[in-house]
Write a protein that holds these residues in place. Structure first.
Motif, PDB file in Angstrom:
ATOM      1  N   ALA A  57       0.831  -1.204   0.000  1.00 15.03           N
ATOM      2  CA  ALA A  57       0.000   0.000   0.000  1.00 15.03           C
ATOM      3  C   ALA A  57       0.866   1.254   0.000  1.00 15.03           C
ATOM      4  CB  ALA A  57      -0.929  -0.007   1.209  1.00 15.03           C
ATOM      5  N   LEU A  58       1.935   1.245   0.783  1.00 16.26           N
ATOM      6  CA  LEU A  58       2.827   2.404   0.826  1.00 16.26           C
ATOM      7  C   LEU A  58       3.504   2.621  -0.526  1.00 16.26           C
ATOM      8  CD1 LEU A  58       4.461   1.858   4.341  1.00 16.26           C
ATOM      9  CD2 LEU A  58       2.523   3.342   3.749  1.00 16.26           C
ATOM     10  N   LEU A  59       3.928   1.534  -1.146  1.00 15.94           N
ATOM     11  CA  LEU A  59       4.541   1.651  -2.471  1.00 15.94           C
ATOM     12  C   LEU A  59       3.539   2.210  -3.479  1.00 15.94           C
ATOM     13  CD1 LEU A  59       6.574  -1.683  -2.611  1.00 15.94           C
ATOM     14  CD2 LEU A  59       7.522   0.636  -2.573  1.00 15.94           C
ATOM     15  N   ALA A  60       2.288   1.725  -3.426  1.00 16.18           N
ATOM     16  CA  ALA A  60       1.261   2.185  -4.364  1.00 16.18           C
ATOM     17  C   ALA A  60       0.963   3.669  -4.172  1.00 16.18           C
ATOM     18  CB  ALA A  60      -0.010   1.351  -4.196  1.00 16.18           C
ATOM     19  N   LEU A  61       0.890   4.115  -2.926  1.00 17.40           N
ATOM     20  CA  LEU A  61       0.644   5.538  -2.671  1.00 17.40           C
ATOM     21  C   LEU A  61       1.803   6.392  -3.168  1.00 17.40           C
ATOM     22  CD1 LEU A  61      -0.890   5.533   0.929  1.00 17.40           C
ATOM     23  CD2 LEU A  61      -2.074   6.066  -1.206  1.00 17.40           C
ATOM     24  N   LEU A  62       3.012   5.954  -2.893  1.00 20.18           N
ATOM     25  CA  LEU A  62       4.187   6.735  -3.289  1.00 20.18           C
ATOM     26  C   LEU A  62       4.392   6.718  -4.801  1.00 20.18           C
ATOM     27  CD1 LEU A  62       6.624   5.867  -0.378  1.00 20.18           C
ATOM     28  CD2 LEU A  62       5.442   8.037  -0.799  1.00 20.18           C
ATOM     29  N   ALA A  63       3.818   5.748  -5.488  1.00 15.48           N
ATOM     30  CA  ALA A  63       3.888   5.727  -6.949  1.00 15.48           C
ATOM     31  C   ALA A  63       3.077   6.883  -7.532  1.00 15.48           C
ATOM     32  CB  ALA A  63       3.375   4.397  -7.491  1.00 15.48           C
ATOM     33  N   GLU A  64       2.100   7.372  -6.764  1.00 16.56           N
ATOM     34  CA  GLU A  64       1.268   8.496  -7.213  1.00 16.56           C
ATOM     35  C   GLU A  64       1.986   9.829  -7.022  1.00 16.56           C
ATOM     36  OE1 GLU A  64      -2.442   8.268  -5.157  1.00 16.56           O
ATOM     37  OE2 GLU A  64      -2.842   6.236  -5.892  1.00 16.56           O
ATOM     38  N   ARG A  65       2.630   9.994  -5.839  1.00 20.99           N
ATOM     39  CA  ARG A  65       3.324  11.238  -5.532  1.00 20.99           C
ATOM     40  C   ARG A  65       4.078  11.070  -4.216  1.00 20.99           C
ATOM     41  NH1 ARG A  65       0.205  13.751  -1.558  1.00 20.99           N
ATOM     42  NH2 ARG A  65      -1.960  13.092  -1.563  1.00 20.99           N
ATOM     43  N   PRO A  66       5.074  11.924  -3.951  1.00 16.16           N
ATOM     44  CA  PRO A  66       5.750  11.900  -2.650  1.00 16.16           C
ATOM     45  C   PRO A  66       4.767  12.275  -1.542  1.00 16.16           C
ATOM     46  CG  PRO A  66       7.064  13.092  -4.257  1.00 16.16           C
ATOM     47  CD  PRO A  66       5.715  12.863  -4.892  1.00 16.16           C
ATOM     48  N   MET A  67       4.912  11.646  -0.374  1.00 15.09           N
ATOM     49  CA  MET A  67       4.012  11.910   0.751  1.00 15.09           C
ATOM     50  C   MET A  67       4.766  11.797   2.065  1.00 15.09           C
ATOM     51  SD  MET A  67       0.522   9.828  -0.029  1.00 15.09           S
ATOM     52  CE  MET A  67      -0.177   9.735  -1.668  1.00 15.09           C
ATOM     53  N   HIS A  68       4.185  12.434   3.095  1.00 18.06           N
ATOM     54  CA  HIS A  68       4.646  12.278   4.468  1.00 18.06           C
ATOM     55  C   HIS A  68       3.989  11.020   5.032  1.00 18.06           C
ATOM     56  CE1 HIS A  68       6.203  16.352   4.356  1.00 18.06           C
ATOM     57  NE2 HIS A  68       5.044  16.754   3.870  1.00 18.06           N
ATOM     58  N   GLY A  69       4.569  10.452   6.065  1.00 19.10           N
ATOM     59  CA  GLY A  69       4.023   9.240   6.666  1.00 19.10           C
ATOM     60  C   GLY A  69       2.593   9.404   7.148  1.00 19.10           C
ATOM     61  N   TYR A  70       2.332  10.495   7.872  1.00 20.41           N
ATOM     62  CA  TYR A  70       0.987  10.714   8.395  1.00 20.41           C
ATOM     63  C   TYR A  70      -0.017  10.912   7.262  1.00 20.41           C
ATOM     64  CZ  TYR A  70      -2.889  12.490  11.152  1.00 20.41           C
ATOM     65  OH  TYR A  70      -4.114  12.654  11.720  1.00 20.41           O
TER      66      TYR A  70
END
Length: 195
Positions: A57-70
């Motif tokens: 899930a974290l990889l999939a989210l980061l594939a969309e754009r850079p994000m903070h953990g929270y």
């Protein structure tokens, strides 16, 4: 007191009661309480996402754009309509492992760490295919939703009897729970579709 619980303190009886329903290792979702059905450990309706699913899930989210953990925690909660909110205790260690593996990089931005995928991380994210939060998008049947509430009420009632009831009342409560468990298994035994 019921012979199965003879000589036990109320706390020992509660532990034995929980373990009896789930085998020698106890309930797979921990002790009764607010975390049983949701809360800070990323659980909902008795389910917990596996470590690999959190990672995917974290990889999939980061594939969309850079994000903070929270921000990732909030995104997963929003995308599952509140059905899955992973805890910081599962997200941040996974992000650290992804960074250690060279799949993610991070930098400080405004006092927070901003995570991004590396090229290797993008390939890994593409390899996983469907985002794991999609399993929560399926609408659970109405009976499952009511089960959560009823089991929570049952556990609250049992805890009150065990804490405030007399020895006779605690014994009767434990016998009732044991009888109910047997009857629940009996429902499956009587159902030809369950065989």
């Amino acid at each position: 007191m019921h012979r199965m619980f003879a000589g036990m303190t109320p706390e020992e009886a509660r532990i034995r009661l929980r373990r009896g329903a789930f085998g020698p290792w106890g309930a797979p979702f921990g002790p009764p309480g607010p975390d049983l059905w949701g809360g800070p450990h990323g659980r909902r309706h008795g389910r917990r996402m596996k470590r690999g699913n959190v990672r995917a899930a974290l990889l999939a989210l980061l594939a969309e754009r850079p994000m903070h953990g929270y921000e990732m925690i909030q995104e997963l909660e929003n995308r599952t309509s509140g059905a899955w909110r992973p805890s910081p205790g599962s997200v941040y260690p996974n992000l650290q492992m992804l960074e250690d593996e060279g799949l993610v990089t991070s930098r400080e931005e405004g006092g927070k760490r901003l995570f991004s995928l590396t090229d290797t991380g993008r390939r890994e994210a593409a390899r996983h295919g469907d985002a794991p939060w999609r399993e929560f998008a399926e609408q659970p049947d109405e009976g499952v939703l009511h089960t959560r509430e009823e089991v929570g009420r049952l556990l609250n009632a049992l805890q009150q009897v065990m804490a405030a009831g007399s020895t006779e009342q605690r014994s009767r409560a434990l016998e009732l729970i044991a009888d109910t468990r047997r009857k629940l298994y009996g429902i499956l035994a009587d159902d030809p579709a369950a065989e």
